[in-house]
Design an enzyme around this catalytic site. Structure first.
Site, PDB file in Angstrom:
ATOM      1  N   LYS A  36       1.130  -0.983   0.043  1.00 37.77           N
ATOM      2  CA  LYS A  36       0.074   0.099   0.016  1.00 37.77           C
ATOM      3  C   LYS A  36       0.933   1.226  -0.014  1.00 37.77           C
ATOM      4  O   LYS A  36       2.073   1.181   0.497  1.00 37.77           O
ATOM      5  CB  LYS A  36      -0.995   0.014   1.360  1.00 37.77           C
ATOM      6  N   HIS A  65       1.223   6.804   2.868  1.00 42.38           N
ATOM      7  CA  HIS A  65       0.506   8.036   2.703  1.00 42.38           C
ATOM      8  C   HIS A  65       0.575   8.753   3.947  1.00 42.38           C
ATOM      9  O   HIS A  65       1.405   8.455   4.772  1.00 42.38           O
ATOM     10  CB  HIS A  65      -1.122   7.602   2.514  1.00 42.38           C
ATOM     11  N   HIS A 124       0.886   7.857   7.585  1.00 43.60           N
ATOM     12  CA  HIS A 124       2.053   7.380   8.197  1.00 43.60           C
ATOM     13  C   HIS A 124       3.128   8.425   8.285  1.00 43.60           C
ATOM     14  O   HIS A 124       3.915   8.281   9.003  1.00 43.60           O
ATOM     15  CB  HIS A 124       2.591   6.509   7.322  1.00 43.60           C
TER      16      HIS A 124
HETATM   17  N1  ARG Z   1       1.136  -1.080  10.207  1.00 44.57           N
HETATM   18  C1  ARG Z   1       0.197  -0.407  11.274  1.00 44.57           C
HETATM   19  C2  ARG Z   1      -0.744   0.725  10.655  1.00 44.57           C
HETATM   20  O1  ARG Z   1      -0.476   0.991   9.217  1.00 44.57           O
HETATM   21  C3  ARG Z   1       0.978   0.103  12.419  1.00 44.57           C
HETATM   22  C4  ARG Z   1       1.843  -0.730  13.244  1.00 44.57           C
HETATM   23  C5  ARG Z   1       2.016  -0.166  14.448  1.00 44.57           C
HETATM   24  N2  ARG Z   1       2.996  -1.016  15.307  1.00 44.57           N
HETATM   25  C6  ARG Z   1       2.531  -2.033  15.967  1.00 44.57           C
HETATM   26  N3  ARG Z   1       3.515  -2.706  16.821  1.00 44.57           N
HETATM   27  N4  ARG Z   1       1.550  -2.499  15.925  1.00 44.57           N
HETATM   28  O2  ARG Z   1      -1.533   1.172  10.880  1.00 44.57           O
END
Ligand code: ARG
Length: 402
Positions: A125, A128, A131
């Site tokens: 993905k 964006h 992030h």
């Molecule tokens: N990939 C997740 C998102 O885009 C965030 C991950 C954050 N870290 C974790 N250990 N859950 O929402």
């Protein structure tokens, strides 16, 4: 000049308190209208045998007013000191200029480790603006801890495993081509991903097909894993381009897939500790005592979940880094998720659950609604940064020609 110390010195002289006692009594008011430093006189009442406001009045009259003090005010039982702003600013700025990048540094964190989990975008993905926040706030926290002498471990917990890859594989087989993915990278992956969701609304069989491909991935099927790895590499290349623009680095890229072979023993541990319960064919940890919905550990179809990987990651990080704090950054719509699995760690009997810290930030939305990759409602980070750089350049140009 240490202003607090100077103020304490004046007070020690006027009250016959020791310098240490005076220093310990001087407060920094929360409200700037109450001055830069305040001295409450309550503790002197016993010695002076007078009402604190009267003591404040008398002590204030005895104080010498040095050059760096603008004003001294008595308010009730408090003596408030206002420092001359110019002198204050001069002190601080000359310190900044002399110490340069070392200004504000300390070693209070020596020997301690902080793990910071930030950015953590989802593979295949696009990166964006949602992030962007996690990336820049996480990077700032990293730098602050580093300046305080902590050993920092920056971790990118990539969303690189899950049913979305099954969808992407189906989408690729139906509407993708090798050339297009090679030439347009993540843009093309996003195009077919959005297409998948549009089509699946009309034809739910596509979702079943996607689930099957994800099962294949979990079983180690070669074709599935080769495609997954290809999507992974394309995404990482793209993310790194953005990180370079931002000057952001990570110490480890241990994403969700990293924990694939590490979850089974954790599930066993949960079972052995009697905290895993069956519910409608799934395995959960009940959290009713905390008034929270249960934490889902194993799905009905045997699949693991986001929380299963997070619990496993926490145990892995504790073992690998022996952290004093583990800080994770995400948007606040994940608050419940973190509260749930932090409590699971607590129930497992690990008192370091207290060192797990979720730092939430507000959601980023567009006028057209919440950002959603599925519906193609995203702003690409790279476009945004390039636009910001362009706008900033324009402003600089204007100023130069003034
Ligand atoms: N990939 C997740 C998102 O885009 C965030 C991950 C954050 N870290 C974790 N250990 N859950 O929402």
């Amino acid at each position: 000049m240490d202003f607090k110390m100077e103020v304490a010195g004046l007070l020690a002289k006027a009250t016959e308190l020791s310098l240490e006692d005076a220093l310990n009594t001087v407060e920094i008011p929360g409200n700037k209208a109450m001055g830069d430093f305040a001295f409450p006189c309550f503790r002197l009442a016993k010695v002076f045998r007078k009402a604190p406001p009267m003591i404040a009045q008398e002590v204030a009259e005895k104080l010498d007013k040095p050059a760096f003090i603008e004003n001294i005010q008595v308010v009730g039982a408090y003596i408030n000191f206002f420092v001359k702003k110019g002198i204050y600013a001069q002190e601080i700025l000359s310190k900044v200029l002399a110490e340069k990048e070392n200004y504000g540094k300390s070693d209070i964190g020596a020997g301690k480790t902080v793990v910071i989990d930030y950015s953590s975008p989802n593979i295949a993905k696009p990166f964006h603006v949602g992030h962007l926040r996690s990336t820049v706030i996480g990077n700032a926290i990293y730098k602050i801890y580093e300046a305080l002498g902590y050993n920092c471990e920056g971790v990118n917990h990539l969303g690189d495993w899950g049913t979305q890859f099954g969808k992407l594989i189906v989408a690729y087989h139906n509407w993708g081509s090798k050339e297009a993915v090679e030439n347009q990278g993540i843009q093309e992956l996003m195009r077919i991903y959005v297409k998948f969701h549009d089509e699946a609304e009309k034809n739910p069989a596509l979702d079943d097909e996607a689930r099957l491909w994800f099962v294949k991935m979990q079983e180690g099927d070669e074709e599935a894993l080769t495609l997954w790895k290809w999507f992974y590499d394309i995404s990482i290349k793209e993310f790194e381009r953005v990180y370079k623009m931002l000057g952001v680095k990570f110490d480890a890229y241990t994403g969700e897939s990293f924990y694939n072979d590490k979850m089974a023993p954790v599930v066993e541990e949960l079972k052995a500790k009697n905290i895993l319960k069956e519910s409608e064919g799934a395995m959960i940890v009940d959290l009713e005592h905390k008034n929270m919905a249960p934490c889902l550990i194993i799905r009905k179809d045997g699949g693991t979940l986001y929380a299963t990987r997070d619990i496993t990651a926490a145990l892995y990080r504790k073992k690998t880094y022996n952290f004093d704090k583990c800080i994770i950054l995400t948007a606040l719509d994940q608050n419940l998720h973190f509260a749930q699995w932090f409590e699971v760690i607590h129930l497992m009997g690990y008192d370091w659950y207290k060192d797990l810290i979720h730092v939430p930030f507000g959601l980023v939305s567009l006028d057209s609604g919440k950002l959603s990759t599925r519906h193609g409602n995203v702003i690409l980070m790279e476009d945004l940064l390039n636009q910001a750089i362009g706008e900033t350049k324009k402003i600089i140009e204007e100023k130069i020609h003034l």
